[in-house]
Design an enzyme around this catalytic site. Sequence first.
Site, PDB file in Angstrom:
ATOM      1  N   ASN A 126      -0.336 -56.742 -25.283  1.00  0.00           N
ATOM      2  CA  ASN A 126       0.105 -55.101 -25.131  1.00  0.00           C
ATOM      3  C   ASN A 126      -1.098 -54.532 -24.486  1.00  0.00           C
ATOM      4  OD1 ASN A 126       0.592 -52.636 -25.547  1.00  0.00           O
ATOM      5  ND2 ASN A 126       0.493 -52.602 -27.766  1.00  0.00           N
ATOM      6  N   SER A 182      -6.227 -56.689 -34.166  1.00  0.00           N
ATOM      7  CA  SER A 182      -7.583 -57.480 -33.996  1.00  0.00           C
ATOM      8  C   SER A 182      -7.541 -59.090 -33.874  1.00  0.00           C
ATOM      9  CB  SER A 182      -8.763 -57.025 -35.076  1.00  0.00           C
ATOM     10  OG  SER A 182      -8.870 -55.611 -35.053  1.00  0.00           O
TER      11      SER A 182
HETATM   12  P1  13P Z   1      -5.807 -54.786 -31.154  1.00  0.00           P
HETATM   13  O1  13P Z   1      -5.564 -56.248 -30.807  1.00  0.00           O
HETATM   14  O2  13P Z   1      -6.515 -53.958 -30.085  1.00  0.00           O
HETATM   15  O3  13P Z   1      -6.169 -54.358 -32.492  1.00  0.00           O
HETATM   16  O4  13P Z   1      -4.241 -54.016 -31.098  1.00  0.00           O
HETATM   17  C1  13P Z   1      -3.232 -54.436 -31.765  1.00  0.00           C
HETATM   18  C2  13P Z   1      -2.102 -53.837 -31.365  1.00  0.00           C
HETATM   19  O5  13P Z   1      -1.858 -52.748 -31.422  1.00  0.00           O
HETATM   20  C3  13P Z   1      -1.164 -54.888 -30.577  1.00  0.00           C
HETATM   21  O6  13P Z   1       0.138 -53.955 -30.337  1.00  0.00           O
END
Ligand code: 13P
Length: 249
Positions: free
Chosen positions: A9, A213
């Site tokens: 994403n 994360s």
């Molecule tokens: P991070 O991997 O930056 O924490 O974001 C997770 C997320 O929202 C994926 O849709």
Amino acid sequence: MRKPLIAANWKMYKTPAQAAEYVQTFLPLVAGHNRDEIVLCPSDTSLSTVIPAVAGSNIAVGGQNMHFADEGAYTGETSPVMLKAIGATHVIIGHSERRQYFNETDETVNKKLITALKHTIVPIVCIGEVLAEREAGQTDDVLRRQVSLALAGIKPEEAQPIVIAYEPVWAIGTGKTATPEIAAEAHLTIRSEIARILGREVADGIRILYGGSVKPENASSLLNQPEIDGALVGGASLDPQSFAKIVKY
Ligand code: 13P
């Protein structure tokens, strides 16, 4: 039985030129990798760059959001018909950032899910508790409520393409990852709620991804949990080397 799905994403990052450069680097890094399904979700303005660039490869492309109507006077929105026409095969629905900043509700998530299935676009439906809910011991209730409202009106025979992404809001972009045990426990709750609504057999076939994360360093401990069927990756998906490492956990 459940093929893992690893999705990037990109959120509101990357111009078409940057997206093109990414794909050029990323393609050879994951060439021939078929153990997992790989999906890139760029912003809408890069779909027409990324889709032809990955054509014929093992990589699919999805939108980050869509409207539930096929067309209409909805300034700024993208319809499922448009996503489908451009060659997107997946769509993220109900991301917590959309719930938080753009008034996405369980009701609109349900409408979008129904529409995605109607257009044979694979919906990646995001759910997850905020920190206050976890601390108040409400995680299970929140997840069960989000799942049941998202799935309202869905029949067991049409549910198979649905993908659920468990994204605890406190773990998104914070560097705080759910431990594999915490994630697996939430996934069990989610699957049992799906089973309650759609039956055990359907529930056992639906993929539940973890997001929040995910990084090359923690991907394998999360993804080796039998209950975790893939990942939805934000920040660490923006770099092709880092995302390729996650794909190959
Ligand atoms: P991070 O991997 O930056 O924490 O974001 C997770 C997320 O929202 C994926 O849709």
